[in-house]
Scaffold this motif. Structure first.
Motif, PDB file in Angstrom:
ATOM      1  N   GLY A   1      58.091  77.315  74.080  1.00  0.00           N
ATOM      2  CA  GLY A   1      58.718  76.597  74.462  1.00  0.00           C
ATOM      3  C   GLY A   1      58.256  75.415  73.810  1.00  0.00           C
ATOM      4  N   CYS A   2      57.017  75.692  73.325  1.00  0.00           N
ATOM      5  CA  CYS A   2      56.052  74.678  73.117  1.00  0.00           C
ATOM      6  C   CYS A   2      56.818  74.409  71.626  1.00  0.00           C
ATOM      7  N   PRO A   3      56.427  72.705  72.207  1.00  0.00           N
ATOM      8  CA  PRO A   3      56.930  71.883  70.605  1.00  0.00           C
ATOM      9  C   PRO A   3      56.314  71.940  69.734  1.00  0.00           C
ATOM     10  N   ARG A   4      54.951  72.229  69.592  1.00  0.00           N
ATOM     11  CA  ARG A   4      54.274  72.351  68.347  1.00  0.00           C
ATOM     12  C   ARG A   4      53.867  73.583  68.104  1.00  0.00           C
ATOM     13  N   SER A   5      54.401  74.572  68.780  1.00  0.00           N
ATOM     14  CA  SER A   5      54.473  75.905  68.193  1.00  0.00           C
ATOM     15  C   SER A   5      56.274  75.875  67.311  1.00  0.00           C
ATOM     16  N   LEU A   6      57.091  75.288  67.992  1.00  0.00           N
ATOM     17  CA  LEU A   6      58.697  75.215  67.310  1.00  0.00           C
ATOM     18  C   LEU A   6      57.978  74.750  66.145  1.00  0.00           C
ATOM     19  N   ARG A   7      57.564  73.453  65.729  1.00  0.00           N
ATOM     20  CA  ARG A   7      56.992  73.026  64.221  1.00  0.00           C
ATOM     21  C   ARG A   7      56.939  74.054  63.207  1.00  0.00           C
ATOM     22  N   ILE A   8      55.701  74.947  63.869  1.00  0.00           N
ATOM     23  CA  ILE A   8      55.206  75.971  63.170  1.00  0.00           C
ATOM     24  C   ILE A   8      55.976  76.734  62.672  1.00  0.00           C
TER      25      ILE A   8
END
Length: 288
Positions: A44-51
């Motif tokens: 659910g974290c946008p930074r995790s999604l990018r990675i």
């Protein structure tokens, strides 16, 4: 390794930002060895999604394994209990949130980095040989400019435009900043298939993740008129649809996780824009 304070999104307590880098030289401490490093990501974290998207596009499951955490942090301070040992081993008497994303070193049991742009660049640079060139030579300045535009012109501006308690003038100014950023991206995509030319790069991943956050999280705090104006960028949203249908991108989209994370931590008020999204994200993922 440098550690600098950063106010976390989920609480008023202080989180630590680790800025270690993977290097080519064994003397750097964190040199590139397949399966030495591990990613800890929250869907659910946008930074995790990018990675997760960059990691998937590069096909790095074998070189750098991923452990997925629950979308909603299980600690009151907004951190993840599973990450607590890594934070405590990496910062003396650490008391802040054990937040994702994290790139850890299995050899030392410590954190290398929590800074998403550094993590994706190092993965591509040191483990991406022979794989898609998401950070092409000579494009660093342009990609960094797109990252700043997404962070300041999309994410931060959208938060201010929908912030509870802001007066009409503040909200209007923030919406203007958001629309200006969307317009700049629209003009780029009106003349080319991708943001930097004729091939997919990390800049496209950055914008796609920012648009996911805008439409699934920030939109619910904006009125219908604002959402209508946001939707009025056809080339940009067509680009988002096309990337969502990409088999290496849309598969990482956890809409349920994003919604649960938002419900768990959001203190804002829903507005008229909550009723209708700009894109039907699940439909495009299913097509992929």
């Amino acid at each position: 390794m440098s550690v600098t304070p950063l106010a976390p999104v989920t609480s008023g307590r202080t989180a630590a930002v680790f800025r270690g880098r993977i290097g080519r030289d064994a003397r750097s401490g964190h040199y590139a060895v397949p399966r030495r490093y591990r990613l800890h990501l929250s869907p659910g974290c946008p930074r995790s999604l990018r990675i997760a998207v960059v990691h998937g596009l590069l096909g790095l499951d074998d070189a750098c394994p991923v452990e997925f955490l629950d979308a909603v942090p299980d600690c009151p301070d907004g951190g993840h209990l599973a990450l607590r040992p890594l934070y405590e081993a990496s910062a003396h008497r650490y008391t802040g949130p054990a937040a994702a994303p994290v790139l850890s070193d299995d050899w030392s049991g410590r954190i290398v980095s929590t800074h998403a742009p550094d993590i994706t660049r190092d993965l591509a640079r040191h483990f991406g040989a022979g794989r898609p060139a998401l950070y092409p030579c000579g494009a660093q300045a342009e990609i960094e400019a797109v990252e700043r535009l997404c962070a300041e012109g999309l994410d931060a501006a959208a938060q201010r435009a929908g912030r509870a308690g802001a007066d009409a003038g503040e909200r209007s100014a923030a919406l203007g900043e958001l629309l200006a950023a969307l317009g700049a991206l629209e003009r780029r995509l009106a003349a080319r298939p991708y943001l930097l030319g004729d091939r997919l790069t990390a800049a496209d991943v950055e914008v796609w993740a920012a648009l996911v956050e805008l439409d699934t999280v920030h939109r619910v705090h904006l009125d219908a008129a604002a959402v209508h104006r946001i939707a009025g960028h056809p080339a940009l949203w067509a680009h988002a649809r096309r990337l969502t249908a990409h088999p290496g991108i849309g598969v990482h989209l956890d809409l349920d996780g994003i919604a649960r994370r938002h419900r768990a931590h959001c203190r804002g008020l829903e507005a008229a824009g909550a009723a209708v999204g700009v894109l039907d994200w699940p439909a495009h993922v299913r097509r992929a």
